[in-house]
Design a protein around this motif. Structure first.
Motif, PDB file in Angstrom:
ATOM      1  N   GLN A 294       0.835  -1.193   0.000  1.00  0.00           N
ATOM      2  CA  GLN A 294       0.000   0.000   0.000  1.00  0.00           C
ATOM      3  C   GLN A 294       0.873   1.247   0.000  1.00  0.00           C
ATOM      4  OE1 GLN A 294      -3.368   0.464   0.127  1.00  0.00           O
ATOM      5  NE2 GLN A 294      -3.932  -1.703   0.119  1.00  0.00           N
ATOM      6  N   VAL A 295       0.421   2.225  -0.767  1.00  0.00           N
ATOM      7  CA  VAL A 295       1.111   3.507  -0.843  1.00  0.00           C
ATOM      8  C   VAL A 295       0.100   4.610  -0.538  1.00  0.00           C
ATOM      9  CG1 VAL A 295       2.302   5.129  -2.365  1.00  0.00           C
ATOM     10  CG2 VAL A 295       2.798   2.675  -2.530  1.00  0.00           C
TER      11      VAL A 295
ATOM     12  N   GLY B   5       4.325   4.577   3.118  1.00  0.00           N
ATOM     13  CA  GLY B   5       3.948   3.178   2.970  1.00  0.00           C
ATOM     14  C   GLY B   5       5.028   2.420   2.227  1.00  0.00           C
ATOM     15  N   SER B   6       4.610   1.632   1.261  1.00  0.00           N
ATOM     16  CA  SER B   6       5.545   0.798   0.496  1.00  0.00           C
ATOM     17  C   SER B   6       6.202   1.602  -0.618  1.00  0.00           C
ATOM     18  CB  SER B   6       4.816  -0.407  -0.082  1.00  0.00           C
ATOM     19  OG  SER B   6       4.230  -1.188   0.938  1.00  0.00           O
ATOM     20  N   THR B   7       6.950   2.620  -0.230  1.00  0.00           N
ATOM     21  CA  THR B   7       7.525   3.544  -1.221  1.00  0.00           C
ATOM     22  C   THR B   7       8.600   2.893  -2.084  1.00  0.00           C
ATOM     23  OG1 THR B   7       9.054   4.358   0.440  1.00  0.00           O
ATOM     24  CG2 THR B   7       7.000   5.591   0.154  1.00  0.00           C
ATOM     25  N   SER B   8       9.224   1.853  -1.592  1.00  0.00           N
ATOM     26  CA  SER B   8      10.260   1.194  -2.394  1.00  0.00           C
ATOM     27  C   SER B   8       9.683   0.495  -3.611  1.00  0.00           C
ATOM     28  CB  SER B   8      11.019   0.182  -1.539  1.00  0.00           C
ATOM     29  OG  SER B   8      10.145  -0.822  -1.066  1.00  0.00           O
ATOM     30  N   SER B   9       8.375   0.284  -3.622  1.00  0.00           N
ATOM     31  CA  SER B   9       7.730  -0.377  -4.758  1.00  0.00           C
ATOM     32  C   SER B   9       7.293   0.612  -5.840  1.00  0.00           C
ATOM     33  CB  SER B   9       6.503  -1.156  -4.273  1.00  0.00           C
ATOM     34  OG  SER B   9       5.503  -0.270  -3.807  1.00  0.00           O
TER      35      SER B   9
ATOM     36  N   ASN C  89      10.976  10.736  -0.523  1.00  0.00           N
ATOM     37  CA  ASN C  89       9.765  10.115  -1.078  1.00  0.00           C
ATOM     38  C   ASN C  89       8.752  11.166  -1.503  1.00  0.00           C
ATOM     39  OD1 ASN C  89      10.573   7.370  -0.704  1.00  0.00           O
ATOM     40  ND2 ASN C  89      10.187   7.638   1.485  1.00  0.00           N
TER      41      ASN C  89
ATOM     42  N   THR D 102       3.232   1.013  -9.127  1.00  0.00           N
ATOM     43  CA  THR D 102       4.227   0.209  -8.437  1.00  0.00           C
ATOM     44  C   THR D 102       4.692  -0.954  -9.294  1.00  0.00           C
ATOM     45  OG1 THR D 102       2.543  -1.189  -7.427  1.00  0.00           O
ATOM     46  CG2 THR D 102       3.211   0.781  -6.206  1.00  0.00           C
TER      47      THR D 102
END
Length: 117
Positions: free
Chosen positions: A1-2, A26-30, A76, A99
């Motif tokens: 989730q972002v 959240g899942s910023t690396s994705s 980010n 993503t």
């Protein structure tokens, strides 16, 4: 989730500038591509600008030379520097992120930009 939170919209006059910001959490690396769409009532949402993880950019023809998108991966955050604004730039601007893997899309809540003539 972002999660995406926009800021920086407002009311300006023709020819002025604004900078929009979009902070991701959240899942910023994705996140692969992040950027901006805009929408006016009764029209489809249209791409304004996007920037990939590697820094490749894409712009709508209507904003080329006036808008600049940039990305601070450490924070980010993605920015949209808008110059020489025109009344036709008036819209709600939405931050988006796509993503990888999976190509999920996420949207911010939108921020209003109004350019008066």
């Amino acid at each position: 989730q972002v999660q995406l939170v926009e800021s920086g919209g407002g009311l300006v006059q023709t020819g002025e500038s604004l900078r929009l910001s979009c902070a991701a959490s959240g899942s910023t690396s994705s996140i692969n591509v992040i950027g901006w769409y805009r929408q006016v009532p009764e029209k489809q949402r249209e791409l304004v600008a996007g920037i990939s993880r590697g820094g490749s950019t894409d712009y709508a023809d209507s904003v080329k030379g006036r808008f600049t998108i940039s990305r601070d991966n450490a924070k980010n955050t993605v920015y949209l520097q808008m110059t020489n604004l025109k009344p036709e730039d008036t819209a709600v601007y939405y931050c988006y992120a796509s993503t990888t893997p999976g190509s999920w899309w996420y949207w911010g809540q939108g921020t209003q930009v109004t350019v008066s003539s």
